[in-house]
Design an enzyme around this catalytic site. Sequence first.
Site, PDB file in Angstrom:
ATOM      1  N   GLU A  46       0.832  -1.205   0.000  1.00  0.00           N
ATOM      2  CA  GLU A  46       0.000   0.000   0.000  1.00  0.00           C
ATOM      3  C   GLU A  46       0.870   1.259   0.000  1.00  0.00           C
ATOM      4  O   GLU A  46       1.868   1.339   0.722  1.00  0.00           O
ATOM      5  CB  GLU A  46      -0.889  -0.023   1.250  1.00  0.00           C
ATOM      6  CG  GLU A  46      -1.813   1.174   1.404  1.00  0.00           C
ATOM      7  CD  GLU A  46      -2.680   1.085   2.665  1.00  0.00           C
ATOM      8  OE1 GLU A  46      -3.594   1.917   2.806  1.00  0.00           O
ATOM      9  OE2 GLU A  46      -2.448   0.180   3.493  1.00  0.00           O
ATOM     10  N   LYS A 122      -9.221   2.586  -2.748  1.00  0.00           N
ATOM     11  CA  LYS A 122      -9.595   2.052  -1.440  1.00  0.00           C
ATOM     12  C   LYS A 122     -10.985   2.539  -1.044  1.00  0.00           C
ATOM     13  O   LYS A 122     -11.243   3.742  -0.967  1.00  0.00           O
ATOM     14  CB  LYS A 122      -8.561   2.471  -0.400  1.00  0.00           C
ATOM     15  CG  LYS A 122      -8.688   1.774   0.946  1.00  0.00           C
ATOM     16  CD  LYS A 122      -7.494   2.121   1.837  1.00  0.00           C
ATOM     17  CE  LYS A 122      -7.537   1.345   3.150  1.00  0.00           C
ATOM     18  NZ  LYS A 122      -6.343   1.650   3.985  1.00  0.00           N
ATOM     19  N   CYS A 154      -5.761  -3.016   2.053  1.00  0.00           N
ATOM     20  CA  CYS A 154      -5.680  -3.055   3.512  1.00  0.00           C
ATOM     21  C   CYS A 154      -7.052  -3.206   4.183  1.00  0.00           C
ATOM     22  O   CYS A 154      -7.614  -4.294   4.213  1.00  0.00           O
ATOM     23  CB  CYS A 154      -4.941  -1.813   4.003  1.00  0.00           C
ATOM     24  SG  CYS A 154      -4.255  -1.958   5.675  1.00  0.00           S
TER      25      CYS A 154
END
Length: 291
Positions: A46, A122, A154
Amino acid sequence: MKDVVDVALVQFAPTTLDPIANREAMIAAVRRIAREHPADLVVFPELATTGYPPPDHDAWYGRLLARAAEPVPGPTTEALCTVAAQTGAHVATGIAELRPGGDLANALVLVTPAGRIVVHRKVHLFGTEAHYFVPGDRLSVADTDLGRIGLSVCYDSKFPEAARSQALAGAEILVCVFAYADDPAAPLDLLTHRAVVRAWENQVHFVAVNRLGEEYGVRYVGRSVAADPSGRILTRGHGAEDPVVRARLTRRALTEVRRGPADRRPDVYGDPAPAVVVQARTPPHPGRESA
């Protein structure tokens, strides 16, 4: 998916707010992997182009992050498309994306040897991320020459609906990139637990790639992991002694266990909408294309 997909999980330690240095380091890593032990898919963590924000909101950092962010297509994706074409590897990396209008996104980009770019932004922002980034509004599955690849970042992986919607869209491999630090309130091997459960409950391969290094007093310790559709751990990294962790994903592992979806009862408990399938095979015309 292909009969065999070899994956290199790169436990990368980004240089803070230096996309040029990080871009060059990623290109060198892809070339080194191709030279020493070729991989079909190379994955970086990330926000590998900039590093991760400080734990407390910092307006000054936000201005610096905006300067370091890049459009997609942009310098990093162009460079990765070139090295992907040279090595034959698909490459995925986290990036601070500069959106039209000036907003930033915490994004995961996948580039193919044919020059195609697929972007996932995201969806679930964690903690102070909302001070810097706008959330994505869709879950994506990239239709590639390796197979159908679901992309996430994530905190997205904490929500089982996200992985399930990608599995419903035919994903065979789920790739999730992390900037996950040690958390005394969480299990030491949280990424392993997450990968095993998401792989097993969806009958997919799950690849979790975490970063190394230290920023703003936060220590990132890797522990990247890959699990097969039966929940078996294929590989597991540790700290700086494992900069590259390798896994071999097989189509046979998928076909041996894929009964679960046929036994589901969405008439009883409903269903998330399938993720959006994005074609990522070849460019429709010369040049770099994004989706």
